[in-house]
Design an enzyme around this catalytic site. Structure first.
Site, short mmCIF file in Angstrom:
data_model
loop_
_atom_site.label_atom_id
_atom_site.label_comp_id
_atom_site.label_asym_id
_atom_site.label_seq_id
_atom_site.Cartn_x
_atom_site.Cartn_y
_atom_site.Cartn_z
N HIS A 179 -8.21 2.09 -6.06
CA HIS A 179 -7.47 1.12 -5.24
C HIS A 179 -5.98 1.42 -5.33
O HIS A 179 -5.47 1.70 -6.42
CB HIS A 179 -7.74 -0.32 -5.71
N TYR A 197 0.79 -1.23 0.00
CA TYR A 197 0.00 0.00 0.00
C TYR A 197 0.83 1.28 0.00
O TYR A 197 0.26 2.36 -0.12
CB TYR A 197 -0.95 0.00 1.20
#
EC number: 4.2.1.10
Length: 148
Positions: free
Chosen positions: A101, A23
């Site tokens: 995302h 991430y």
């Protein structure tokens, strides 16, 4: 000037420390600040909300119908793969939205390959880390300019 809404789903409050190899190292506060600045530079406002609770996101989507929101940007996170209620809320308010995302869900575990939102989204941007948010905002700004 358009009013934009950015929603972040569960666990995104942990950005910067949770699985940075997946991430990235940017915190949610850093991402939000950069996006608010960019929206303002383009003459728009951007409200940001993160919640680990699905009902909070649903209620904020409902409120968007009444508060002048022109476009929703949403990273539903884990709710992507489970939430019919987010889908129904987004469809119910009739506002365009972009699904975002950080990672590319299609390169990850099979259970992450299905989205309850993608087929109704104006667009989907994924796999570019924190830049996914920036790219989504740029696409929304371009759409607003084109449609004005």
């Amino acid at each position: 000037m358009a009013h934009l809404l950015l929603l972040h789903g569960p666990n995104l409050n942990l950005l910067g420390t949770r699985e940075p190899e997946v991430y990235g190292r940017n915190t949610l506060a850093q991402i939000d600040a950069a996006l608010v600045d960019r929206a303002q530079a383009a003459g728009h406002t951007l409200d940001c909300l993160q919640s680990n609770a699905e009902h909070v996101l649903v209620e904020r989507i409902h409120a968007a119908r009444e508060d002048g929101t022109a476009f929703i940007l949403i990273n539903p996170a884990a709710f992507t793969h489970t939430s019919v209620s987010l889908r129904d809320a987004l469809l119910g308010v009739g506002l365009p939205f972009v699904e975002i995302h950080l990672s590319n869900p299609h390169t990850r575990e099979p259970f992450r390959h299905h989205s309850y939102l993608s087929d109704k989204a104006a667009g989907v941007i994924c796999g570019f880390g924190a830049d996914s948010y920036r790219l989504a905002l740029e696409a929304v700004i371009a759409r607003l300019e084109r449609d004005s």
